[in-house]
Scaffold this motif. Structure first.
Motif, PDB file in Angstrom:
ATOM      1  N   LYS A 198       0.726  -1.059  -0.100  1.00 29.85           N
ATOM      2  CA  LYS A 198      -0.124  -0.042   0.067  1.00 29.85           C
ATOM      3  C   LYS A 198       0.898   1.046   0.063  1.00 29.85           C
ATOM      4  N   TYR A 199       0.341   2.099  -0.593  1.00 34.39           N
ATOM      5  CA  TYR A 199       1.219   3.445  -0.854  1.00 34.39           C
ATOM      6  C   TYR A 199       0.319   4.543  -0.660  1.00 34.39           C
ATOM      7  N   LEU A 200       0.791   5.796  -0.328  1.00 34.83           N
ATOM      8  CA  LEU A 200       0.098   7.079  -0.111  1.00 34.83           C
ATOM      9  C   LEU A 200       0.869   7.712  -1.672  1.00 34.83           C
ATOM     10  N   LYS A 201       0.230   8.045  -2.828  1.00 36.14           N
ATOM     11  CA  LYS A 201       0.846   8.545  -3.744  1.00 36.14           C
ATOM     12  C   LYS A 201       0.339   9.987  -4.170  1.00 36.14           C
ATOM     13  N   PRO A 202       1.338  10.960  -4.231  1.00 32.29           N
ATOM     14  CA  PRO A 202       1.056  12.156  -4.573  1.00 32.29           C
ATOM     15  C   PRO A 202       0.485  12.138  -6.162  1.00 32.29           C
ATOM     16  N   LEU A 203      -0.346  13.012  -6.608  1.00 35.82           N
ATOM     17  CA  LEU A 203      -0.667  13.228  -7.827  1.00 35.82           C
ATOM     18  C   LEU A 203       0.447  13.684  -8.902  1.00 35.82           C
ATOM     19  N   ASN A 204       1.265  14.491  -8.082  1.00 32.41           N
ATOM     20  CA  ASN A 204       2.559  15.397  -8.887  1.00 32.41           C
ATOM     21  C   ASN A 204       3.574  14.149  -9.079  1.00 32.41           C
ATOM     22  N   PRO A 205       3.922  13.667 -10.343  1.00 31.70           N
ATOM     23  CA  PRO A 205       4.809  12.536 -10.485  1.00 31.70           C
ATOM     24  C   PRO A 205       6.279  13.277  -9.921  1.00 31.70           C
ATOM     25  N   ALA A 206       6.455  14.424  -9.519  1.00 34.86           N
ATOM     26  CA  ALA A 206       7.781  14.856  -9.080  1.00 34.86           C
ATOM     27  C   ALA A 206       7.988  14.518  -7.729  1.00 34.86           C
ATOM     28  N   TYR A 207       6.912  14.068  -6.948  1.00 34.19           N
ATOM     29  CA  TYR A 207       7.064  13.408  -5.491  1.00 34.19           C
ATOM     30  C   TYR A 207       6.923  11.867  -5.668  1.00 34.19           C
ATOM     31  N   SER A 208       7.618  11.439  -4.658  1.00 32.62           N
ATOM     32  CA  SER A 208       7.660  10.005  -4.542  1.00 32.62           C
ATOM     33  C   SER A 208       6.378   9.357  -3.754  1.00 32.62           C
ATOM     34  N   PRO A 209       6.065   8.125  -3.979  1.00 29.76           N
ATOM     35  CA  PRO A 209       4.912   7.558  -3.161  1.00 29.76           C
ATOM     36  C   PRO A 209       5.737   7.098  -1.730  1.00 29.76           C
ATOM     37  N   ILE A 210       4.619   7.115  -0.766  1.00 29.61           N
ATOM     38  CA  ILE A 210       4.951   6.847   0.552  1.00 29.61           C
ATOM     39  C   ILE A 210       4.599   5.479   1.041  1.00 29.61           C
ATOM     40  N   PRO A 211       5.425   4.334   0.963  1.00 27.23           N
ATOM     41  CA  PRO A 211       4.954   3.136   1.437  1.00 27.23           C
ATOM     42  C   PRO A 211       4.134   3.174   2.896  1.00 27.23           C
ATOM     43  N   ILE A 212       3.205   2.444   3.106  1.00 30.69           N
ATOM     44  CA  ILE A 212       2.406   2.388   4.346  1.00 30.69           C
ATOM     45  C   ILE A 212       2.274   0.980   4.614  1.00 30.69           C
ATOM     46  N   ASN A 213       2.587   0.638   6.085  1.00 30.95           N
ATOM     47  CA  ASN A 213       2.484  -0.869   6.426  1.00 30.95           C
ATOM     48  C   ASN A 213       2.131  -0.874   7.773  1.00 30.95           C
ATOM     49  N   GLY A 214       1.029  -0.281   8.194  1.00 30.32           N
ATOM     50  CA  GLY A 214       0.500  -0.295   9.555  1.00 30.32           C
ATOM     51  C   GLY A 214       0.888   0.982  10.206  1.00 30.32           C
ATOM     52  N   ASN A 215       1.800   2.009   9.620  1.00 36.25           N
ATOM     53  CA  ASN A 215       2.243   3.106  10.256  1.00 36.25           C
ATOM     54  C   ASN A 215       1.240   4.369  10.052  1.00 36.25           C
ATOM     55  N   CYS A 216       0.115   3.961   9.413  1.00 34.72           N
ATOM     56  CA  CYS A 216      -0.704   4.886   8.798  1.00 34.72           C
ATOM     57  C   CYS A 216      -2.173   4.914   9.337  1.00 34.72           C
ATOM     58  N   GLN A 217      -2.986   5.825   9.541  1.00 31.49           N
ATOM     59  CA  GLN A 217      -4.298   5.942   9.997  1.00 31.49           C
ATOM     60  C   GLN A 217      -4.832   7.004   8.910  1.00 31.49           C
ATOM     61  N   ILE A 218      -5.966   6.146   8.123  1.00 32.06           N
ATOM     62  CA  ILE A 218      -6.572   6.952   7.432  1.00 32.06           C
ATOM     63  C   ILE A 218      -7.991   7.778   7.988  1.00 32.06           C
ATOM     64  N   VAL A 219      -7.738   8.989   7.815  1.00 33.60           N
ATOM     65  CA  VAL A 219      -8.639  10.049   8.776  1.00 33.60           C
ATOM     66  C   VAL A 219      -9.923  10.022   7.788  1.00 33.60           C
ATOM     67  N   GLY A 220     -10.052  10.192   6.686  1.00 30.59           N
ATOM     68  CA  GLY A 220     -11.215  10.293   5.889  1.00 30.59           C
ATOM     69  C   GLY A 220     -10.989  10.444   4.428  1.00 30.59           C
ATOM     70  N   VAL A 221     -12.117  10.511   3.715  1.00 28.79           N
ATOM     71  CA  VAL A 221     -11.941  10.478   2.216  1.00 28.79           C
ATOM     72  C   VAL A 221     -12.293  11.809   1.754  1.00 28.79           C
ATOM     73  N   ALA A 222     -11.650  12.242   0.605  1.00 29.69           N
ATOM     74  CA  ALA A 222     -11.729  13.694   0.134  1.00 29.69           C
ATOM     75  C   ALA A 222     -12.926  13.434  -0.835  1.00 29.69           C
ATOM     76  N   LYS A 223     -14.092  14.060  -0.776  1.00 30.44           N
ATOM     77  CA  LYS A 223     -15.284  13.907  -1.681  1.00 30.44           C
ATOM     78  C   LYS A 223     -15.313  15.141  -2.573  1.00 30.44           C
ATOM     79  N   LYS A 224     -14.688  16.275  -2.307  1.00 29.87           N
ATOM     80  CA  LYS A 224     -15.172  17.399  -3.178  1.00 29.87           C
ATOM     81  C   LYS A 224     -13.767  18.466  -3.175  1.00 29.87           C
ATOM     82  N   VAL A 225     -13.697  19.094  -4.266  1.00 32.05           N
ATOM     83  CA  VAL A 225     -12.220  20.255  -4.162  1.00 32.05           C
ATOM     84  C   VAL A 225     -13.210  21.199  -4.427  1.00 32.05           C
TER      85      VAL A 225
END
Length: 235
Positions: free
Chosen positions: A204-231
């Motif tokens: 599992k990864y937290l992936k930026p939409l900007n390809p200039a930034y690297s994905p962040i691997p997650i392995n139990g070190n992450c809590q999902i707070v919520g889902v973005a529904k609108k911008v």
């Protein structure tokens, strides 16, 4: 228009018809639960707020419920001219505008630090704890909140892009899956971050939409707070 105790009873009955509690109603309007209790007990409420309240209860409660003979401006009624698409009579032009979706409520604009511990503070959150309360058309639950995006890690030249300065409406009660844009908190940092959740087999990864930034691997070190529904953002 009803007044005094009769208006207070009408507000209470409308709340029950819509199926929301007083705390949720207070959150929608950016006021305290005590203010809502005051509306119900005395019927004392600003005219502008009352009109917003009537429009909020909308299709669930008829105008007659409030002692009105006709629907006030902004009240959602079927078949009225207000529901006619803008530009329906096109003439020589392609008028590409339509009426916008209805305002569904208000959500608090909070800091990334508050978002990082949202699950802990949500029950005790008060209107004054927010930077501001923002009206939104997003279809979200009663615990939703808003965050201001800082930086360009979620800016993309193709597809979905969430630029610096935009506001995201987040629903902590929404289910997330592979591809969801989520607000997440890594265990070793205080603040929350906005990224795309990518599930690739056991990884599992937290992936930026900007390809200039690297994905962040997650392995139990992450809590999902919520889902973005609108911008939402200003032009």
């Amino acid at each position: 228009m009803l007044e005094g105790e009769k208006l207070g009873r009408a507000i209470e009955e409308a709340r029950k018809i819509k199926g929301i509690n007083k705390a949720e109603l207070a959150r929608q309007f950016g006021v305290s639960s005590q203010s809502v209790q005051g509306w119900v007990k005395t019927g004392r409420i600003k005219k502008s707020t009352l009109l917003e309240l009537i429009a909020y209860f909308g299709k669930d409660v008829s105008p007659e419920h409030w002692g009105l003979t006709k629907a006030p401006l902004g009240y959602p009624t079927s078949g009225s001219k207000s529901q006619t698409n803008i530009g329906e009579e096109r003439g020589p032009y392609d008028l590409n505008l339509r009426e916008g979706p209805p305002i569904r409520g208000k959500v608090p604009l909070i800091s990334t630090v508050q978002a990082g511990k949202w699950m802990e503070v949500i029950d005790n959150f008060q209107p004054g704890d927010a930077e501001e309360w923002r009206e939104t058309t997003a279809n979200v639950g009663p615990n939703a909140f808003a965050l201001r995006v800082v930086g360009d890690s979620m800016t993309s030249l193709a597809g979905v892009s969430i630029p610096h300065g935009s506001i995201v409406i987040v629903d902590p009660d929404a289910a997330y899956c592979n591809g969801s844009i989520v607000v997440a908190k890594l265990m070793d940092v205080q603040e929350a971050t906005l990224k795309k959740l990518v599930v690739d087999g056991p990884n599992k990864y937290l992936k930026p939409l900007n390809p200039a930034y690297s994905p962040i691997p997650i392995n139990g070190n992450c809590q999902i707070v919520g889902v973005a529904k609108k911008v939402e953002y200003d032009l």
